[in-house]
Design a protein around this motif. Structure first.
Motif, PDB file in Angstrom:
ATOM      1  N   LEU A 156      22.485   8.532  24.383  1.00 16.61           N
ATOM      2  CA  LEU A 156      23.248   9.864  24.548  1.00 16.61           C
ATOM      3  C   LEU A 156      24.158  10.006  23.688  1.00 16.61           C
ATOM      4  O   LEU A 156      24.959   9.141  23.103  1.00 16.61           O
ATOM      5  CB  LEU A 156      23.753  10.084  25.947  1.00 16.61           C
ATOM      6  N   LEU A 196      29.402  16.676  29.684  1.00 17.11           N
ATOM      7  CA  LEU A 196      29.039  18.227  29.611  1.00 17.11           C
ATOM      8  C   LEU A 196      27.654  18.365  30.716  1.00 17.11           C
ATOM      9  O   LEU A 196      28.037  19.354  31.711  1.00 17.11           O
ATOM     10  CB  LEU A 196      28.417  18.709  28.309  1.00 17.11           C
ATOM     11  N   MET A 197      27.085  17.557  30.853  1.00 22.01           N
ATOM     12  CA  MET A 197      25.696  17.852  31.830  1.00 22.01           C
ATOM     13  C   MET A 197      25.969  17.604  33.171  1.00 22.01           C
ATOM     14  O   MET A 197      26.119  18.533  34.159  1.00 22.01           O
ATOM     15  CB  MET A 197      24.792  16.771  31.515  1.00 22.01           C
ATOM     16  N   ARG A 238      15.874  17.956  34.969  1.00 22.98           N
ATOM     17  CA  ARG A 238      15.987  19.298  34.328  1.00 22.98           C
ATOM     18  C   ARG A 238      15.806  19.096  32.813  1.00 22.98           C
ATOM     19  O   ARG A 238      15.322  19.943  32.017  1.00 22.98           O
ATOM     20  CB  ARG A 238      17.286  19.855  34.367  1.00 22.98           C
ATOM     21  N   SER A 239      16.258  17.712  32.325  1.00 25.23           N
ATOM     22  CA  SER A 239      15.785  17.579  30.958  1.00 25.23           C
ATOM     23  C   SER A 239      14.624  17.188  30.579  1.00 25.23           C
ATOM     24  O   SER A 239      14.106  16.925  29.426  1.00 25.23           O
ATOM     25  CB  SER A 239      16.961  16.353  30.466  1.00 25.23           C
ATOM     26  N   GLY A 240      13.697  17.042  31.721  1.00 26.26           N
ATOM     27  CA  GLY A 240      12.284  16.503  31.357  1.00 26.26           C
ATOM     28  C   GLY A 240      12.045  15.038  30.885  1.00 26.26           C
ATOM     29  O   GLY A 240      11.067  14.861  30.253  1.00 26.26           O
ATOM     30  N   VAL A 296      13.827  13.681  28.834  1.00 29.84           N
ATOM     31  CA  VAL A 296      14.168  13.423  27.400  1.00 29.84           C
ATOM     32  C   VAL A 296      15.564  12.640  27.647  1.00 29.84           C
ATOM     33  O   VAL A 296      15.699  11.753  26.712  1.00 29.84           O
ATOM     34  CB  VAL A 296      14.673  14.859  26.760  1.00 29.84           C
ATOM     35  N   LEU A 297      16.446  13.247  28.304  1.00 31.23           N
ATOM     36  CA  LEU A 297      17.582  12.695  28.607  1.00 31.23           C
ATOM     37  C   LEU A 297      17.696  11.514  29.588  1.00 31.23           C
ATOM     38  O   LEU A 297      17.392  11.912  30.781  1.00 31.23           O
ATOM     39  CB  LEU A 297      18.534  13.468  28.640  1.00 31.23           C
ATOM     40  N   ALA A 332      28.107  20.771  34.283  1.00 33.49           N
ATOM     41  CA  ALA A 332      27.410  21.863  34.336  1.00 33.49           C
ATOM     42  C   ALA A 332      26.663  21.695  35.679  1.00 33.49           C
ATOM     43  O   ALA A 332      26.567  23.060  36.290  1.00 33.49           O
ATOM     44  CB  ALA A 332      26.480  22.054  33.226  1.00 33.49           C
ATOM     45  N   GLY A 370      30.021  12.257  24.945  1.00 33.15           N
ATOM     46  CA  GLY A 370      30.355  13.512  25.847  1.00 33.15           C
ATOM     47  C   GLY A 370      29.347  14.454  26.169  1.00 33.15           C
ATOM     48  O   GLY A 370      29.582  15.259  26.962  1.00 33.15           O
ATOM     49  N   SER A 371      27.991  14.187  25.853  1.00 34.36           N
ATOM     50  CA  SER A 371      27.038  15.052  26.110  1.00 34.36           C
ATOM     51  C   SER A 371      26.767  14.650  27.586  1.00 34.36           C
ATOM     52  O   SER A 371      26.475  15.791  28.531  1.00 34.36           O
ATOM     53  CB  SER A 371      25.641  14.741  25.550  1.00 34.36           C
ATOM     54  N   ILE A 420      19.796  15.872  36.313  1.00 33.71           N
ATOM     55  CA  ILE A 420      19.736  15.864  35.030  1.00 33.71           C
ATOM     56  C   ILE A 420      18.443  15.006  34.401  1.00 33.71           C
ATOM     57  O   ILE A 420      17.856  15.629  33.619  1.00 33.71           O
ATOM     58  CB  ILE A 420      21.013  15.039  34.455  1.00 33.71           C
TER      59      ILE A 420
END
Lengths: 111, 111
Positions: free
Chosen positions: B7, B14-15, B37-39, B41-42, B18, B10-11, B34
């Motif tokens: 990552l 943020l997540m 929602r990120s599928g 990816v993250l 949010a 700071g990402s 997370i």
DNA sequence: CCATGATATATAGTCGCACCACATATGGCC
DNA sequence: GGCCATATGTGGTGCGACTATATATCATGG
């Protein structure tokens, strides 16, 4: 506005690789390019630059060579290696994926 | 593809901010959201999560409260403070600025 | 001709984020 | 009873970017 001008991890790397994509450049010039092109949004501190160039060179993504010209002090010009080109492409994809994910997860408007 | 699922700095912050924007959530649920929602990816590692929640709480951006219900173990639900809302808005702007800059500097297609 | 600022490269030390590994504990399912 | 998903927590490591500092050359102006 916010006095928070921290670079996110790896963003500087991507920028450096990108600015030497088309033509070799020396360190100071790289930093100046980034500053110019980003419109001052991204302050790229010179002190971070050189250690990063060595790092990238150690990884084999870039190679540097000294150029001495009369009338100016020696400069080290860096250019992408084939491996570097691959990594540049990959990092662009990575950042894209991150951006897409953040758009979904954190409601970042994709404008 | 690339085994580089780091990552960016700071990402994750943020997540997290949010996903608790609209309703309080507990830690494990945040991580799961997370991931979903990120599928995938993250990948947000749980080991990074709790230290981060404490950090955000120490900064006064979120507050947590313990909820005990019969039939399930205790959970700590976190919600945004007013300060946290401000910071969330600010961080969205920051990330926008970063992506805009990367688009200009590194030729990230703004798709 | 000397001072200053822009150019140019370099090193030392620090901070914070995300990682991996590990630890502990409960509820649901087969 | 054993395993998996749930749920929270700690310790240590790696690394990228930061601040501060150092050195040296070239161009400009007073």
């Amino acid at each position: 506005m916010a006095p928070k001008d921290d670079l996110k991890k790896g963003s500087a790397e991507l920028m450096v690789l990108a600015v030497i994509e088309d033509a070799p450049r020396h360190g100071y010039d790289i930093a100046r390019s980034i500053d110019d092109r980003s419109g001052g949004v991204l302050r790229f501190h010179v002190a971070s630059l050189y250690p990063m160039l060595y790092r990238l060179e150690r990884r084999g993504w870039i190679t540097g060579r000294w150029v001495e010209k009369a009338g100016q002090r020696r400069r080290r010009y860096y250019r992408l290696t084939p491996e570097g080109r691959r990594m540049l492409r990959q990092q662009r994809n990575e950042w894209h994926a991150l951006f897409d994910a953040l758009t979904r997860v954190a409601g970042l408007e994709p404008r």
